[in-house]
Enzyme design. Structure first.
Site, PDB file in Angstrom:
ATOM      1  N   ASP A  27      -0.805  -2.697   7.569  1.00  0.00           N
ATOM      2  CA  ASP A  27      -0.870  -1.843   6.393  1.00  0.00           C
ATOM      3  C   ASP A  27      -1.993  -2.393   5.511  1.00  0.00           C
ATOM      4  O   ASP A  27      -2.401  -3.552   5.664  1.00  0.00           O
ATOM      5  CB  ASP A  27       0.476  -1.876   5.661  1.00  0.00           C
ATOM      6  N   ASP A  29      -2.551  -1.668   1.615  1.00  0.00           N
ATOM      7  CA  ASP A  29      -2.176  -2.013   0.243  1.00  0.00           C
ATOM      8  C   ASP A  29      -1.052  -3.051   0.239  1.00  0.00           C
ATOM      9  O   ASP A  29       0.026  -2.810   0.775  1.00  0.00           O
ATOM     10  CB  ASP A  29      -1.718  -0.768  -0.515  1.00  0.00           C
ATOM     11  N   GLY A  63       4.603   2.713  -0.037  1.00  0.00           N
ATOM     12  CA  GLY A  63       4.423   2.959   1.387  1.00  0.00           C
ATOM     13  C   GLY A  63       4.471   4.406   1.810  1.00  0.00           C
ATOM     14  O   GLY A  63       4.254   4.709   2.986  1.00  0.00           O
ATOM     15  N   SER A 141      -2.202   5.867   2.584  1.00  0.00           N
ATOM     16  CA  SER A 141      -3.108   6.276   1.515  1.00  0.00           C
ATOM     17  C   SER A 141      -4.305   7.065   2.043  1.00  0.00           C
ATOM     18  O   SER A 141      -4.899   6.729   3.066  1.00  0.00           O
ATOM     19  CB  SER A 141      -3.622   5.035   0.767  1.00  0.00           C
ATOM     20  N   ASN A 143      -6.885   7.045   0.314  1.00  0.00           N
ATOM     21  CA  ASN A 143      -7.972   6.258  -0.264  1.00  0.00           C
ATOM     22  C   ASN A 143      -8.297   5.008   0.557  1.00  0.00           C
ATOM     23  O   ASN A 143      -9.052   4.160   0.102  1.00  0.00           O
ATOM     24  CB  ASN A 143      -7.600   5.810  -1.685  1.00  0.00           C
ATOM     25  N   ASP A 199       4.141  -4.462   3.975  1.00  0.00           N
ATOM     26  CA  ASP A 199       4.795  -4.947   2.764  1.00  0.00           C
ATOM     27  C   ASP A 199       5.769  -3.933   2.182  1.00  0.00           C
ATOM     28  O   ASP A 199       6.438  -4.221   1.188  1.00  0.00           O
ATOM     29  CB  ASP A 199       3.758  -5.313   1.698  1.00  0.00           C
TER      30      ASP A 199
END
Length: 262
Positions: A27, A29, A63, A141, A143, A199
């Site tokens: 992941d 972020d 998430g 995301s 982004n 996370d």
């Protein structure tokens, strides 16, 4: 020298044997970059005018794809809004309008404050490179590529499966494992020979549902119970805690007594 294997959820000093895996799916972020902190600030600012004392970010938002996060939080507060359309201007009239405003807030904060990768994660990436272990980013995301560019990692990962990919490939978001399976296929690895590093509880649940060989949770802010409940095989506070530590005699000492929860 082989690292010690993760063999028990009760041991506190084991190390991850990264050489046991053909690929590692990260992941973004909160795992590679501290953008989870920016996301949380953006979500808090988004709902500040509504007068909510807390957005319960880890429970309802973390998430998940942007619009799913909006729906989840609004449902928790018994607020009903029309879904609207992804082309809705940023505002508060629909789920999509709120999601688009959140994205504008996040982008503004990212441009203003910048971002740097976690040093421990960079150390792990270096070890994986040296061992020839393939790596991918799997992020809900839209982004993700912007964040990677801001962190100087735009060419670092050969495979990036993000929210944009999910739309184009019609992949359901986490906690469904589809995004992880898609990334594994692009990377040329299989779930039973790959690790997932997450996370967020939704991401951990996706890795477990996808039957990945290792689902490692990263607890940077008191999210350990949720990661355990989602089925994480092991939990660390920082990815440096999974690496070997060379003592002054050149041998390997066990690390993670304060950082790995197995």
């Amino acid at each position: 020298m082989a690292l010690l294997s993760v063999v028990s959820l009760r041991r506190m000093t084991s190390l991850v044997d990264w050489t046991a895996y053909d690929g590692v799916l990260f992941d973004l972020d909160g795992v590679v970059t501290p953008t989870a902190e920016i996301h949380e600030r953006a979500w808090a600012e988004l709902f500040q005018p509504w007068g909510f004392e807390s957005i319960d970010y880890l429970t309802y938002v973390d998430g998940k794809p942007r619009y799913d996060g909006v729906r989840s939080f609004l449902d928790s507060r018994n607020v009903v809004l029309p879904d609207g359309d992804e082309s809705d201007p940023a505002g508060e009239d629909s789920v999509c309008a709120l999601g688009n405003r959140k994205n504008a807030l996040f982008t503004s904060m990212l441009e203003r404050d910048g971002i740097a990768p976690y040093p421990g994660t960079l150390q792990l990436l270096g070890l994986l490179d040296a061992a020839g272990i393939r790596q991918a980013i799997v992020s809900s995301s839209k982004n993700a590529r912007t964040v990677l560019a801001a962190a100087g990692l735009s060419t670092r990962f050969p495979v990036v499966v993000d929210g944009v990919t999910a739309v184009h490939a019609a992949l359901p978001g986490k906690p469904d494992p589809a995004m992880f399976h898609h990334a594994a296929k692009l990377l040329g690895v299989t779930a039973d020979r790959s690790a997932v590093v997450e996370d967020a509880a939704a991401g951990v649940a996706a890795g477990v549902a996808g039957r990945f060989a290792l689902v490692l949770g990263v607890d940077r802010g008191g999210n350990g119970d949720a990661l355990r409940s989602a089925g994480a095989h092991a939990i660390v506070h920082d990815l440096v805690d999974t690496l070997p530590d060379q003592d002054e005699r050149g041998g390997m000492t066990e690390v993670g007594k304060n950082g790995i929860d197995l």
